[in-house]
Design an enzyme around this catalytic site. Structure first.
Site, short mmCIF file in Angstrom:
data_model
loop_
_atom_site.label_atom_id
_atom_site.label_comp_id
_atom_site.label_asym_id
_atom_site.label_seq_id
_atom_site.Cartn_x
_atom_site.Cartn_y
_atom_site.Cartn_z
N GLU A 524 0.79 -1.23 0.00
CA GLU A 524 0.00 0.00 0.00
C GLU A 524 0.83 1.29 0.00
OE1 GLU A 524 -4.21 -1.39 1.92
OE2 GLU A 524 -2.70 -0.63 3.31
N VAL A 525 1.84 1.35 -0.83
CA VAL A 525 2.53 2.63 -1.05
C VAL A 525 1.71 3.43 -2.06
CG1 VAL A 525 4.60 3.75 -1.92
CG2 VAL A 525 4.79 1.70 -0.50
#
Length: 855
Positions: A524-525
């Protein structure tokens, strides 16, 4: 002199105006309620909080702000009640009185309505953690008093009603306990040979076959000690010296190198118990099987005798990796609670404890040389700049007294955890979440930078910096943080990684416990990171292979992998770590990165969200050569709510995961067990057309499975155990027991029939053996007691429960049933309007209440 007098008077007047009132915030109570879903627009919800002054002094009309956390976005223009609500960062909001807000006198209440950007499904969707900050004391937060939630009866797609629960339970037959397999998880071969071994006195023998009771094989010392401690507690007449020969039970361990490393054989006769294995691992699993043969009451208090059925068992695990992940970054849990979790993992033969130690909201492990990681990163209290502490999250409140928000493991604590786990043949996999989900680390290292810069130590200050102070990149993470990603173009980032790795390695070495792998996150960057970072722009100039911020991903994980390999360690990460971002027909897609496939990284894959195109991601990575641990959100996430009901806590963005989701999981063909969407409605199976299936090579790369408990809504040990148990036991069955016939049966009708037989047997084992055991094991666990199903039929109320063996009680007086209420045995005839039903465990602990009325 006159000027001095005037100045003093003005100062006194100002201080009286702006001083924080002598008002105790604990006397302010808050009630949250859902007014209506799909209002003001479809897909939104109208909510309200009622704040009541229960004290004896007046809350002034101004000079303060309320702060609170909420996992949803509050629509800015929606608040009533003469306040405005502003988003701060993450899940933190600020409520400020407007000029028309009036003071709140003792006994008065104010009702404030506001809209959220989604409908409300359950108790997890609302605000929490209210505290007050006075304008002239802006650095300190005072927690408000009681917070409660008003019951809500929504109507939405997929809502689970008492009638639906009843229908789900109606085919669950009651199987007599003597017909159940009495070892759990289910062994490969199980045979009851008749009769019981009645244990009154016990003598440990070390070579039963040779009858040499004096020569001790030290290979199994740990397992001997583990079992010895149990019988010391469980047997009133426990003896280590020879008691009367005709009343003695001999327990022995035998070493047989022909048995597989984690396998064992267990034989119980009328007078002796023999565990045979080739390794301590196998012997330990034999011990756990013996423990599950024993009646649950022996785990509560000493018994005069213990009756163990005579059996012959041969067993070994299906998967070598049987993991449980606990997130202590969002909400911390003490060393003592971790010990309890390790005990229950050991009992059900799980062997990997994946400890998610760091997050945006907390860094939980002491690292030598980097004190700010815990001095700043392990504390949550009111702040708007995060210079000395992190802000409140997930309802942790305005100060550091909430031990789920604030806390960490010292080096000594972690060493204890490692040793405790090792004695139970559980390896602890540490996770340091990077480069996203890293706000705690980023802010801690910024605090270190500021401290050393103030001391004139520029080089030292920059050594471990994780963010460029001049970075103007704009992004928002999945949890709406705008400053939580490590800048991977900074050389100091890799100094930090190396130092953290060294610190962790040193702890494991001091504990005498092997460390082979460190998990470095990767999930989840958000898009937008690094785009306007001066460090990135300078890096790009000197590295022509870097064409966009996305390319920094491969540079970062390649560099981290090199650091780990230089220290003799392996890399693990979430599925994003080994993926390459590209485009297909103009759409962004992720493919297994061929550059890292030869490294055979361990990839833990959660994303099989039905309908989003990634249903086959785990199989793609395994087919490409990565060592995959299945951690599918649709079946193996413990933080997901059990089902769609307002009183069931937990998230549901990926699925609802009642215990059947864990039990029905088919690791090598999870397309087959995927039958409903996240709302419990039948899926369109066309979504699997064209998806990769597991090749034989890919199958060899599925090294195991893992269930995961993310911590956002796990605010207490009681909630942890409620979400964990008994679902973990269904997971343990899938991780240990052999592939069931229903999973491989190609005929769907026959497969469903075989599944139903196994499912009913499992539920009986849970309700009659393992849940009663959990009532007493380690002092008892707060496992979930399910709500009864209820229907009104032919003028009578009919009730049932998911687990045979639990007790259903009911009331007709409007009060919730308790342990003394009438027991439901058959249909109840009642002519009143409302009747309540509730299930209870052996200790009289009740679950959620089913309230129903005549239809």
């Amino acid at each position: 002199m006159r000027r001095i007098i005037v100045t003093v008077l003005l100062a006194l007047i100002c201080s009286s105006i702006f001083a924080a009132p002598t008002f105790n915030a604990k006397y302010l109570s808050v009630i949250w309620e859902v007014v209506k879903n799909d209002v003001p627009k479809p897909g939104q919800s109208l909510n309200a909080v009622t704040i009541t002054n229960n004290g004896k002094s007046t809350l002034p009309a101004s000079g303060w702000k309320f702060y609170f956390n909420c996992a949803r976005t509050v629509l800015p223009a929606s608040p009533t009640g003469n306040v405005k609500i502003d988003f701060i960062n993450g899940d933190l909001f600020c409520m400020t009185p407007t000029s028309t807000f009036t003071e709140l006198k003792p006994g008065q209440s104010v009702r404030i309505e506001f809209a959220e950007d989604d409908v409300v499904v359950n108790v997890t969707d609302g605000p929490e953690g209210f505290y007050i900050v006075w304008d002239n004391e802006p650095a300190k937060g005072y927690n408000l008093g009681a917070f409660s939630i008003k019951p809500f009866s929504p109507s939405y797609v997929g809502l689970i009603t008492p009638a639906i629960i009843y229908d789900q339970n109606k085919n669950i037959a009651d199987i007599p306990e003597e017909q159940l397999t009495k070892v759990f998880p289910t062994p490969v071969s199980y045979k009851e040979t008749g009769g019981y071994c009645t244990v009154k006195y016990l003598l440990f023998a070390f070579d039963l076959q040779g009858k040499n009771f004096d020569i001790r094989d030290k290979t199994f010392d740990n397992e001997y000690s583990y079992l010895d401690k149990f019988f010391q507690h469980a047997l009133a007449a426990y003896k280590t010296k020879l008691p009367p020969a005709d009343q003695t039970t001999f327990v022995g361990f035998t070493n047989n190198k022909e048995i597989k490393p984690d396998g064992y054989e267990l034989i119980v006769t009328n007078h002796h118990i023999e565990i045979t294995a080739s390794t301590p691992n196998g012997a330990f699993y034999g011990v756990q099987s013996l423990l599950t043969l024993i009646q649950p009451s022996a785990f509560e208090h000493p018994q005069k005798e213990i009756k163990i059925p005579c059996v012959e068992i041969k067993d070994e695990p299906r998967f070598a990796y049987r993991g449980f992940m606990l997130d202590v970054g969002r909400n911390f849990h003490s060393k003592e609670e971790v010990f309890r979790i390790l005990d229950v993992m050991a009992l059900y033969k799980l062997n990997v404890f994946h400890l998610h130690l760091t997050e945006d909201e907390g860094w939980r492990l002491e690292i030598a040389g980097l004190p700010e990681l815990t001095e700043v990163g392990a504390k949550r209290a009111h702040t708007l700049d995060a210079k000395n502490t992190l802000p409140p999250s997930h309802g942790s409140g305005g100060d550091t007294t909430n031990t789920n928000g604030t806390g960490y493991y010292t080096k000594a604590d972690y060493i204890e955890i490692l040793k405790y786990a090792a004695a139970r043949h559980i390896s602890v996999l540490p996770e340091i979440e990077t480069p996203g989900h890293a706000r705690a680390a980023v802010k801690a290292m910024t605090a270190r930078y500021n401290r050393l810069m103030a001391a004139g130590k520029k080089a030292d200050a920059e050594k471990y910096l994780l963010s460029d102070p001049n970075d103007k990149s704009v992004y928002s993470s999945a949890q709406t943080w705008n400053d939580n990603v490590i800048d991977v173009s900074l050389p100091s980032t890799y100094n930090f990684i190396a130092t953290v790795v060294d610190g962790i390695q040193a702890i494991y070495k001091e504990a005498g416990v092997p460390l082979t792998t460190i998990h470095f996150g990767g999930d989840e960057v958000p898009r937008g990171v690094w785009e306007k970072s001066p460090a990135y722009l300078a890096f790009k100039t000197n590295h022509p292979e870097i064409t966009s911020p996305a390319d920094m991903w491969y540079y970062y994980y390649g560099h981290v992998d090199s650091i780990l390999k230089s220290k003799g360690l392996k890399l693990a990460g979430w599925e994003e770590a080994p993926l390459r971002r590209t485009r297909l027909d103009g759409r962004p897609v992720y493919l297994p990165n061929p550059d890292f496939a030869p490294e055979h990284w361990q990839a833990e894959v959660w994303n099989n969200t039905l309908g989003d195109g990634n249903e086959d991601l785990a199989y793609k990575l395994a087919n490409a050569g990565y060592h995959v641990v299945l951690s599918n959100v649709t079946n193996l996430y413990l933080d997901m709510a059990h089902y769609k009901s307002f009183d069931e806590p937990g998230y549901y963005w990926g699925a609802f995961t009642d215990i059947d989701k864990f039990y029905s999981f088919i690791p090598y063909d999870y397309f087959k067990n995927s039958k409903v969407d996240k709302n419990g409605l039948p899926i369109d199976r066309n979504i699997f057309i064209g998806k990769q299936r597991l090749t034989d090579y890919g199958k060899s790369n599925i090294i195991g499975i893992q269930c995961a408990l993310w911590g956002e809504n796990i605010k207490s040990n009681e909630r942890l155990e409620y979400m964990l148990l008994p679902r973990m036991l269904a997971f343990a069955e899938r991780a240990w027991a052999q592939d069931p016939a229903w999973a491989t049966e190609p005929n769907l009708a026959k497969s469903d029939s075989l599944y139903q037989i196994s499912w009913v047997n499992f539920l009986n084992v849970m309700g009659k053996r393992e849940m009663p055991r959990l009532d007493y094991f380690d002092g008892g666990f707060n496992f979930r007691v399910p709500k009864p199903g209820v229907i009104f039929q032919d003028g009578k109320y009919l009730a049932n429960v998911q687990f045979p063996g639990l007790t259903i009680r009911y009331t007709t007086n409007g009060k919730d049933p308790d342990a003394k209420s009438p027991v439901y045995n058959d249909a109840v005839t009642y002519t009143g309007s409302t009747i309540k039903f509730r299930s209870f465990d052996n200790k009289g602990r009740g679950g959620n209440v089913t309230e129903t009325a005549k239809q």
